[in-house]
Write a protein that holds these residues in place. Structure first.
Motif, mmCIF file in Angstrom:
data_model
loop_
_atom_site.group_PDB
_atom_site.id
_atom_site.type_symbol
_atom_site.label_atom_id
_atom_site.label_comp_id
_atom_site.label_asym_id
_atom_site.label_seq_id
_atom_site.Cartn_x
_atom_site.Cartn_y
_atom_site.Cartn_z
ATOM 1 N N PHE A 1 0.861 -1.182 0.000
ATOM 2 C CA PHE A 1 0.000 0.000 0.000
ATOM 3 C C PHE A 1 0.897 1.230 0.000
ATOM 4 C CE2 PHE A 1 0.625 -1.125 4.431
ATOM 5 C CZ PHE A 1 0.903 0.071 5.040
ATOM 6 N N ASP A 2 0.319 2.358 -0.436
ATOM 7 C CA ASP A 2 1.163 3.542 -0.546
ATOM 8 C C ASP A 2 1.283 4.304 0.770
ATOM 9 O OD1 ASP A 2 -1.477 4.291 -0.778
ATOM 10 O OD2 ASP A 2 -1.272 5.205 -2.731
ATOM 11 N N GLU A 3 0.267 4.991 1.205
ATOM 12 C CA GLU A 3 0.388 5.797 2.418
ATOM 13 C C GLU A 3 -0.832 5.643 3.319
ATOM 14 O OE1 GLU A 3 -1.036 10.125 1.026
ATOM 15 O OE2 GLU A 3 0.689 9.327 -0.053
ATOM 16 N N THR A 4 -0.598 5.793 4.589
ATOM 17 C CA THR A 4 -1.687 5.809 5.561
ATOM 18 C C THR A 4 -2.089 7.255 5.730
ATOM 19 O OG1 THR A 4 -0.762 3.899 6.687
ATOM 20 C CG2 THR A 4 -2.354 5.220 7.915
ATOM 21 N N TRP A 5 -3.311 7.604 5.354
ATOM 22 C CA TRP A 5 -3.705 9.013 5.359
ATOM 23 C C TRP A 5 -4.716 9.367 6.436
ATOM 24 C CZ3 TRP A 5 -8.810 9.048 3.931
ATOM 25 C CH2 TRP A 5 -9.239 7.989 3.127
ATOM 26 N N ASN A 6 -5.300 8.391 7.108
ATOM 27 C CA ASN A 6 -6.152 8.677 8.269
ATOM 28 C C ASN A 6 -5.967 7.587 9.307
ATOM 29 O OD1 ASN A 6 -7.482 11.115 7.776
ATOM 30 N ND2 ASN A 6 -9.013 10.132 6.498
ATOM 31 N N ILE A 7 -5.928 7.989 10.570
ATOM 32 C CA ILE A 7 -5.836 7.056 11.685
ATOM 33 C C ILE A 7 -6.915 7.446 12.682
ATOM 34 C CG2 ILE A 7 -4.406 6.176 13.563
ATOM 35 C CD1 ILE A 7 -1.951 6.995 11.862
ATOM 36 N N TYR A 8 -7.714 6.469 13.090
ATOM 37 C CA TYR A 8 -8.805 6.710 14.038
ATOM 38 C C TYR A 8 -8.648 5.757 15.217
ATOM 39 C CZ TYR A 8 -10.854 8.725 9.828
ATOM 40 O OH TYR A 8 -11.073 9.447 8.687
ATOM 41 N N THR A 9 -8.986 6.230 16.413
ATOM 42 C CA THR A 9 -8.945 5.387 17.603
ATOM 43 C C THR A 9 -10.312 5.361 18.267
ATOM 44 O OG1 THR A 9 -8.255 7.224 19.020
ATOM 45 C CG2 THR A 9 -6.517 5.890 18.030
ATOM 46 N N ASP A 10 -10.623 4.220 18.863
ATOM 47 C CA ASP A 10 -11.880 4.060 19.587
ATOM 48 C C ASP A 10 -11.712 2.913 20.571
ATOM 49 O OD1 ASP A 10 -14.612 4.503 20.236
ATOM 50 O OD2 ASP A 10 -15.169 2.810 18.978
ATOM 51 N N ASP A 11 -11.947 3.176 21.842
ATOM 52 C CA ASP A 11 -11.767 2.163 22.884
ATOM 53 C C ASP A 11 -10.401 1.498 22.725
ATOM 54 O OD1 ASP A 11 -14.283 2.772 23.956
ATOM 55 O OD2 ASP A 11 -15.266 1.322 22.653
#
Length: 75
Positions: free
Chosen positions: A17-27
């Protein structure tokens, strides 16, 4: 202490994959969104989620991850 890059924690078959453009956290979960895959990390293992198409935009609301895709809309 250093943390390994996401790419090196994945099996070789899903590492492209090329790039990680969003990171989300929950619990206890962390979601890494790329243009082609979503990766869910629970603190111990990473699960790859294939949205079966290119992700245009992602957002996280009310404990739910949403993505938009060309010709599909929001899912």
């Amino acid at each position: 202490m250093t943390k390994p890059l996401l790419m090196y924690c994945l099996p070789a078959a899903i590492r492209n994959f090329d790039e990680t453009w969003n990171i989300y956290t929950d619990d206890n979960l962390v979601y890494f969104c790329t243009f082609s895959m979503i990766y869910e990390y629970d603190g111990k293992k990473i699960k790859a989620i294939d949205p079966r198409g290119t992700i245009n935009i992602s957002f996280y609301f009310n404990h739910q991850l949403y993505v938009t895709q060309t010709n599909t809309g929001i899912s």
